[in-house]
Scaffold this motif. Structure first.
Motif, PDB file in Angstrom:
ATOM      1  N   GLU A  49       6.865 -35.070  16.556  1.00  0.00           N
ATOM      2  CA  GLU A  49       6.501 -33.656  16.494  1.00  0.00           C
ATOM      3  C   GLU A  49       5.213 -33.446  15.717  1.00  0.00           C
ATOM      4  N   ARG A  50       4.990 -34.243  14.674  1.00  0.00           N
ATOM      5  CA  ARG A  50       3.726 -34.165  13.940  1.00  0.00           C
ATOM      6  C   ARG A  50       2.560 -34.534  14.838  1.00  0.00           C
ATOM      7  N   ILE A  51       2.699 -35.609  15.593  1.00  0.00           N
ATOM      8  CA  ILE A  51       1.625 -36.053  16.480  1.00  0.00           C
ATOM      9  C   ILE A  51       1.407 -35.044  17.609  1.00  0.00           C
ATOM     10  N   ARG A  52       2.481 -34.483  18.131  1.00  0.00           N
ATOM     11  CA  ARG A  52       2.341 -33.464  19.175  1.00  0.00           C
ATOM     12  C   ARG A  52       1.574 -32.247  18.634  1.00  0.00           C
ATOM     13  N   LYS A  53       1.912 -31.814  17.441  1.00  0.00           N
ATOM     14  CA  LYS A  53       1.216 -30.678  16.829  1.00  0.00           C
ATOM     15  C   LYS A  53      -0.263 -30.978  16.637  1.00  0.00           C
ATOM     16  N   LEU A  54      -0.572 -32.191  16.153  1.00  0.00           N
ATOM     17  CA  LEU A  54      -1.975 -32.561  15.944  1.00  0.00           C
ATOM     18  C   LEU A  54      -2.745 -32.594  17.259  1.00  0.00           C
ATOM     19  N   ASN A  55      -2.099 -33.058  18.327  1.00  0.00           N
ATOM     20  CA  ASN A  55      -2.772 -33.078  19.625  1.00  0.00           C
ATOM     21  C   ASN A  55      -3.070 -31.666  20.126  1.00  0.00           C
ATOM     22  N   PRO A  64      -4.935 -35.336  33.514  1.00  0.00           N
ATOM     23  CA  PRO A  64      -4.069 -34.157  33.356  1.00  0.00           C
ATOM     24  C   PRO A  64      -4.827 -32.867  33.642  1.00  0.00           C
ATOM     25  N   LYS A  65      -4.132 -31.908  34.221  1.00  0.00           N
ATOM     26  CA  LYS A  65      -4.771 -30.654  34.613  1.00  0.00           C
ATOM     27  C   LYS A  65      -4.536 -29.525  33.619  1.00  0.00           C
ATOM     28  N   ASN A  66      -3.512 -29.656  32.778  1.00  0.00           N
ATOM     29  CA  ASN A  66      -3.214 -28.575  31.845  1.00  0.00           C
ATOM     30  C   ASN A  66      -2.967 -29.139  30.453  1.00  0.00           C
ATOM     31  N   ILE A  67      -2.922 -28.253  29.472  1.00  0.00           N
ATOM     32  CA  ILE A  67      -2.839 -28.669  28.079  1.00  0.00           C
ATOM     33  C   ILE A  67      -1.553 -29.440  27.790  1.00  0.00           C
ATOM     34  N   ASP A  68      -0.431 -28.963  28.313  1.00  0.00           N
ATOM     35  CA  ASP A  68       0.835 -29.646  28.043  1.00  0.00           C
ATOM     36  C   ASP A  68       0.817 -31.078  28.557  1.00  0.00           C
ATOM     37  N   ASP A  69       0.258 -31.278  29.750  1.00  0.00           N
ATOM     38  CA  ASP A  69       0.187 -32.634  30.301  1.00  0.00           C
ATOM     39  C   ASP A  69      -0.775 -33.514  29.498  1.00  0.00           C
ATOM     40  N   MET A  70      -1.884 -32.911  28.989  1.00  0.00           N
ATOM     41  CA  MET A  70      -2.811 -33.658  28.143  1.00  0.00           C
ATOM     42  C   MET A  70      -2.108 -34.157  26.889  1.00  0.00           C
ATOM     43  N   VAL A  71      -1.315 -33.280  26.298  1.00  0.00           N
ATOM     44  CA  VAL A  71      -0.607 -33.648  25.079  1.00  0.00           C
ATOM     45  C   VAL A  71       0.419 -34.741  25.357  1.00  0.00           C
ATOM     46  N   GLN A  86       0.302 -42.443  24.786  1.00  0.00           N
ATOM     47  CA  GLN A  86      -0.679 -43.361  24.215  1.00  0.00           C
ATOM     48  C   GLN A  86      -0.317 -43.698  22.769  1.00  0.00           C
ATOM     49  N   TRP A  87       0.053 -42.707  22.009  1.00  0.00           N
ATOM     50  CA  TRP A  87       0.376 -42.914  20.599  1.00  0.00           C
ATOM     51  C   TRP A  87       1.548 -43.876  20.431  1.00  0.00           C
ATOM     52  N   HIS A  88       2.544 -43.773  21.299  1.00  0.00           N
ATOM     53  CA  HIS A  88       3.691 -44.675  21.213  1.00  0.00           C
ATOM     54  C   HIS A  88       3.273 -46.126  21.463  1.00  0.00           C
ATOM     55  N   ILE A  89       2.222 -46.333  22.241  1.00  0.00           N
ATOM     56  CA  ILE A  89       1.749 -47.688  22.545  1.00  0.00           C
ATOM     57  C   ILE A  89       0.806 -48.201  21.466  1.00  0.00           C
TER      58      ILE A  89
END
Length: 282
Positions: free
Chosen positions: A182-188, A155-162, A168-171
């Motif tokens: 939303e909790r996991i997105r915030k933590l990332n 990924p090249k930018n923060i949003d894509d990294m998240v 990955q988390w879903h897997i």
């Protein structure tokens, strides 16, 4: 926060609770900074009577990072970093709690520095001793995800990294626990914001083990609490059972329906189990 410095290495740490309480050192898993030991969990532990310290392993957070693909350390060095943290806080002995890779480091610490360990907690930790080659490991879906990710352009930018981390988390965190995306997105986002060189975290996947401690866990003398989710698809539950069988002082606590995760729904159960195990430690 407190920076612990030694031998050209900086380790970023943070503490919760009263210093006179029994010390509990938290070591997070691969490619994850200390923020994954969430504030609520650390505060609950402190309120239960522990002096809690969390820290960023090398190549995560605000600790020393190296060029991606070139870790200038071994896993033994990462294990020894924990003792440098205890020294900086002037703590003679502590309970060491590690999750996943952090549990591997905790097993090593219990043998490399037995005199500094009051007890250990192994959360979603892997078994490496006799017979490990016959155990199941990550699910086919987990393996396929990481093989595919390795072939993709980073990924090249923060949003894509998240978003990649969310995929990955879903897997890797499949379980009977509800998905709080939303909790996991915030933590990332917090993890990236907290990091000085986020891309360096990949170094955890190529650092080497050079000692023999992981094969000698039957020699661990410290009280050991094994905590493992029954639905873990990254490190199957049988690893927790084997740790419990092999470490003479061990007690296994199964977290029914949990995966490779530290879910807020399980905080109270885990913390109460830790308190029962270690409440008589000064």
């Amino acid at each position: 926060m407190k920076i612990v410095s030694f031998s050209s290495v900086d380790i970023c740490t943070e503490s919760f609770g009263l210093e006179e309480n029994p010390a509990l050192l938290l070591i997070m898993g691969a490619m994850s900074s200390m923020i994954w030991w969430e504030d609520e969990f650390c505060e609950k532990l402190a309120n239960k009577g522990f002096f809690v310290i969390r820290y960023d392993n090398r190549d995560t957070g605000k600790s020393t990072c190296y060029a991606p693909g070139h870790p200038e350390y071994t896993f033994e060095d990462l294990a020894d970093d924990a003792i440098q943290v205890l020294d900086a806080y002037e703590i003679d002995k502590a309970i060491i709690m590690g999750m996943s890779m952090g549990g591997m480091l905790t097993q090593m610490i219990a043998l490399r520095h037995a005199e500094r360990v009051n007890g250990i907690v192994l959360l979603s930790s892997m078994y490496f001793a006799e017979g490990a080659e016959n155990l199941p490991y990550s699910s086919d879906e987990v393996n396929a995800f990481f093989e595919k990710m390795a072939k993709e352009e980073p990924p090249k930018n923060i949003d894509d990294m998240v978003e990649l981390s969310i995929r990955q988390w879903h897997i890797t965190s499949k379980s009977k626990r509800p998905y709080d995306e939303e909790r996991i997105r915030k933590l990332n986002y917090l993890d990236i914001e907290h990091s000085v060189r986020y891309e360096s975290r990949i170094n955890h996947s190529i650092a080497q083990v050079t000692g023999d401690e992981l094969g000698r866990i039957a020699e661990i003398k410290a009280p050991a609490l094994i905590i493992h989710g029954t639905d873990d698809v990254v490190i199957p539950f049988i690893h927790g059972e084997m740790l419990n069988k092999t470490i003479p002082t061990a007690q296994l606590i199964s977290v029914d329906g949990a995966g490779h995760e530290l879910n807020p729904k399980d905080y109270d159960y885990i913390i109460e189990s830790m308190y029962v195990m270690f409440n008589d430690i000064d």
